[in-house]
Design an enzyme around this catalytic site. Structure first.
Site, PDB file in Angstrom:
ATOM      1  N   GLY A  42       3.541   5.470  -3.095  1.00 41.73           N
ATOM      2  CA  GLY A  42       4.738   6.242  -3.388  1.00 41.73           C
ATOM      3  C   GLY A  42       4.935   6.430  -4.882  1.00 41.73           C
ATOM      4  O   GLY A  42       5.301   7.529  -5.352  1.00 41.73           O
TER       5      GLY A  42
ATOM      6  N   SER B 190       0.830  -1.204   0.000  1.00 43.03           N
ATOM      7  CA  SER B 190       0.000   0.000   0.000  1.00 43.03           C
ATOM      8  C   SER B 190       0.861   1.250   0.000  1.00 43.03           C
ATOM      9  O   SER B 190       0.623   2.196  -0.760  1.00 43.03           O
ATOM     10  CB  SER B 190      -0.934   0.003   1.207  1.00 43.03           C
ATOM     11  OG  SER B 190      -1.810  -1.093   1.181  1.00 43.03           O
ATOM     12  N   ASP B 191       1.866   1.264   0.872  1.00 43.12           N
ATOM     13  CA  ASP B 191       2.764   2.415   0.927  1.00 43.12           C
ATOM     14  C   ASP B 191       3.554   2.576  -0.369  1.00 43.12           C
ATOM     15  O   ASP B 191       3.709   3.683  -0.892  1.00 43.12           O
ATOM     16  CB  ASP B 191       3.744   2.253   2.096  1.00 43.12           C
ATOM     17  CG  ASP B 191       3.131   2.629   3.433  1.00 43.12           C
ATOM     18  OD1 ASP B 191       2.393   3.617   3.491  1.00 43.12           O
ATOM     19  OD2 ASP B 191       3.385   1.922   4.412  1.00 43.12           O
ATOM     20  N   MET B 192       4.070   1.463  -0.873  1.00 40.10           N
ATOM     21  CA  MET B 192       5.000   1.576  -2.004  1.00 40.10           C
ATOM     22  C   MET B 192       4.279   1.892  -3.304  1.00 40.10           C
ATOM     23  O   MET B 192       4.786   2.683  -4.112  1.00 40.10           O
ATOM     24  CB  MET B 192       5.826   0.300  -2.108  1.00 40.10           C
ATOM     25  CG  MET B 192       6.667   0.060  -0.852  1.00 40.10           C
ATOM     26  SD  MET B 192       7.798  -1.331  -0.946  1.00 40.10           S
ATOM     27  CE  MET B 192       9.156  -0.594  -1.846  1.00 40.10           C
TER      28      MET B 192
END
Length: 395
Positions: free
Chosen positions: A172, A167-169
């Site tokens: 990003g 989710s974060d990557m």
């Protein structure tokens, strides 16, 4: 020359998604100033694991090639310094809850009046609108809510998270896309913009194939392990030496797969030459393939399949792929020199250019290392004022 030289980014984001995006852009040549809280900085500076001299490997993974300044955004003087800096930057990135930057007098409406060309990206968990807008969230929460966790794992096992903070990557990457898109748009219109980027929206967008299946068949797909729900064969198989090999073939590979594995009965079945029939006969086909592959060692089997043009790949560990000859030939791993930790290994940005200088691994900044220089050189603040601001906790 690097492709993004001359682009200036003021980065108020913390932890992963935002820092990952600005690290990508920094190693492509953008000048990134990371604005951090005095004393503690980005909370990921305290995350495990640690390098030998105590620095956070997590922080190092997403904050290379940047400058760091400390600034107390709750202080009126800190807010004015941030606003003045935004006047000379192309991009502002922030990941506070909706309304927080407005309370700091640093929202888009305020800063765009001072810099009409500003590209302002707000990266939040749930966006600037909607009933969940003020919720906090972490990577695994978004994996769960978005349906990704429901799709990950084996059918007879509980839901599982992805092995990386997906989710974060992925957020990003979308932040980087948003920044570059805003800059291209500004180049055409002369105007900046405000981008509302929700991590939840990003995760939901990853459901494209699962959503297409739902829309087409009204089928809410579940977990399928390593198997592809619409193609047979496409799965990881355990080999005789205990390792795993993933094989993914289409119709043109079917006879070669059967030939390598000695599956004469499957090869002789004319109906199985088409993927739809193999999907319908999934249990039979997969059982025969598992039995055949369980008697073969991974290395020779993988080579035999690839010699026949069949897509096959070893299920590598992290150590195995980072020491793989192809990774070494591509220069996937590089190093940077840090004043405390010495030579540190890191993954390179996966872009190679003809006509521009390739991205180089930068060094993560010590907390606040560039504060005094930025205040003096960018804003003309004298040394005695800088000392006062430091003593009063503004910087």
């Amino acid at each position: 020359m690097k492709p993004l030289e001359g682009i200036r980014i003021l980065d108020f984001s913390r932890v992963l998604a935002g820092p990952m995006a600005t690290q990508i852009l920094a190693e492509l040549g953008a000048e990134v100033t990371k604005v951090e809280r005095p004393g503690t900085g980005d909370e990921s500076r305290l995350f495990e694991p640690r390098l030998p001299r105590g620095e956070s490997a997590y922080f190092f993974a997403f904050n290379r090639a940047k400058r760091s300044m400390t600034l107390n955004l709750k202080s009126p003087e800190g807010q004015e310094i941030a606003a003045r800096l935004a006047e000379t930057h192309d991009v502002v990135l922030e990941n506070f809850l909706p309304g927080e930057m407005d309370r700091f007098n640093l929202g888009y409406d305020v800063l765009s009046r001072r810099n009409p060309g500003l590209v302002y990206v707000s990266n939040t968990g749930f966006g600037q609108t909607g009933p969940y807008r003020l919720r906090n969230g972490y990577d695994t929460i978004f994996q769960a809510l978005s349906g990704i966790m429901h799709l990950t794992g084996h059918p007879d096992a509980p839901p599982a998270k992805a092995g990386i903070p997906v989710s974060d990557m992925t957020s990003g990457l979308w932040i980087a896309i948003a920044i570059l898109t805003g800059l291209v748009g500004r180049g055409r219109s002369g105007r900046g913009c405000h981008v509302d980027l929700s991590m939840m929206d990003v995760q939901t967008s990853l459901l494209a194939l699962a959503a297409a299946r739902l829309f087409a068949l009204d089928e809410d797909i579940g977990r399928s392990g390593t198997e592809h729900p619409g193609r047979v064969p496409s799965a990881a198989f355990q080999c005789a030496d205990g390792t795993w090999l993933h094989i993914s073939g289409s119709d043109q590979h079917w006879n070669d797969i059967c030939g390598v594995l000695g599956l004469d009965d499957l090869a002789a079945d004319a109906a199985l030459r088409k993927n739809a029939a193999r999907v319908a006969a999934r249990e039979r086909v997969m059982a025969d393939m598992r039995q055949a592959i369980a008697q073969r060692e991974r290395g020779p089997l993988a080579e035999a399949l690839r010699d026949r043009g069949v897509p096959a790949g070893e299920v590598n560990t992290v150590r195995e792929i980072l020491s793989d000859p192809h990774s070494e030939a591509r220069g996937v791993v590089g190093t940077f020199d840090h004043p405390e930790e010495g030579t540190v290994r890191a993954l390179r940005t996966p872009l190679r250019f003809a006509g521009y200088e390739d991205p180089a691994i930068g060094c993560p900044p010590p907390l606040g290392a560039d504060t005094a220089a930025l205040l003096a050189e960018e804003l003309g603040i004298p040394a005695e004022t800088i000392d006062r601001l430091r003593n009063e906790g503004v910087i």
